[in-house]
Write an enzyme that holds these catalytic residues in place. Structure first.
Site, mmCIF file in Angstrom:
data_model
loop_
_atom_site.group_PDB
_atom_site.id
_atom_site.type_symbol
_atom_site.label_atom_id
_atom_site.label_comp_id
_atom_site.label_asym_id
_atom_site.label_seq_id
_atom_site.Cartn_x
_atom_site.Cartn_y
_atom_site.Cartn_z
ATOM 1 N N THR A 70 0.960 -1.125 -0.123
ATOM 2 C CA THR A 70 0.046 -0.010 -0.073
ATOM 3 C C THR A 70 0.811 1.286 -0.033
ATOM 4 O OG1 THR A 70 -0.225 -0.033 2.393
ATOM 5 C CG2 THR A 70 -1.963 -1.264 1.103
ATOM 6 N N ASP A 71 0.196 2.543 -0.210
ATOM 7 C CA ASP A 71 0.902 3.676 -0.218
ATOM 8 C C ASP A 71 0.620 4.406 0.910
ATOM 9 O OD1 ASP A 71 -1.642 4.630 -0.928
ATOM 10 O OD2 ASP A 71 -1.223 4.944 -2.976
ATOM 11 N N MET A 72 0.726 5.585 0.709
ATOM 12 C CA MET A 72 0.646 6.426 1.727
ATOM 13 C C MET A 72 -0.993 6.670 2.175
ATOM 14 S SD MET A 72 3.608 9.458 1.922
ATOM 15 C CE MET A 72 2.999 10.149 3.512
ATOM 16 N N GLY B 267 -3.063 4.334 2.061
ATOM 17 C CA GLY B 267 -3.611 3.161 2.316
ATOM 18 C C GLY B 267 -4.356 2.121 1.358
ATOM 19 N N ILE B 268 -3.924 2.643 0.145
ATOM 20 C CA ILE B 268 -4.579 1.738 -0.817
ATOM 21 C C ILE B 268 -3.361 1.090 -1.734
ATOM 22 C CG2 ILE B 268 -6.607 3.164 -1.382
ATOM 23 C CD1 ILE B 268 -5.294 4.221 -3.548
#
Length: 131
Positions: free
Chosen positions: A13-15, A17-18
């Site tokens: 995930t990225d910052m 949250g996906i």
């Protein structure tokens, strides 16, 4: 048709949250590798003969986000097949809903980077029925 399960880990995930967009390409690559193994093609033996698979083209649509701990499934179907290339549709699904879809063109490269025919075992496979 081939089905391959994927679980989304925190590192995917990225910052926000996906799932980071490039990780979908990793998921579909893993599914293709698993499919090739299941149909009995030994990629290490191919490489020893100087022939490897290569992605020539990817067209992708990001439909909906996946998040940490989602259980996904990559569904792979072969839609076109010639002696020199195959085109696959790969859908990443969550609970039967398509959240990512790609059309992937695969070719073989031989010694010196020259085009090569697909393995005979692969060329003999039937196309997937239209979905």
């Amino acid at each position: 048709m081939h089905r391959f399960p994927v679980r989304v880990y925190y590192e995917d995930t990225d910052m926000a949250g996906i799932v980071y967009y490039a990780n979908y390409l990793r998921y579909i690559e893993r599914a293709r590798s698993d499919w090739v193994c299941q149909i009995g093609i030994d990629q290490l033996a191919m490489k020893a003969e100087g022939v490897v698979f290569a992605v020539r083209r990817v067209e992708a649509d990001y439909v909906a986000p996946a998040r940490f701990d989602d259980r996904l499934e990559v569904v792979t179907t072969m839609t076109q097949l010639t002696p020199a290339r195959m085109v696959m549709r790969q859908d990443v699904q969550r609970d039967e809903e398509v959240i990512f879809s790609a059309s992937v063109t695969i070719v073989c490269i031989g010694p010196g980077g020259r085009p090569a025919r697909l393995p005979a075992k692969l060329r003999q496979l039937p196309l997937s029925p239209a979905t």
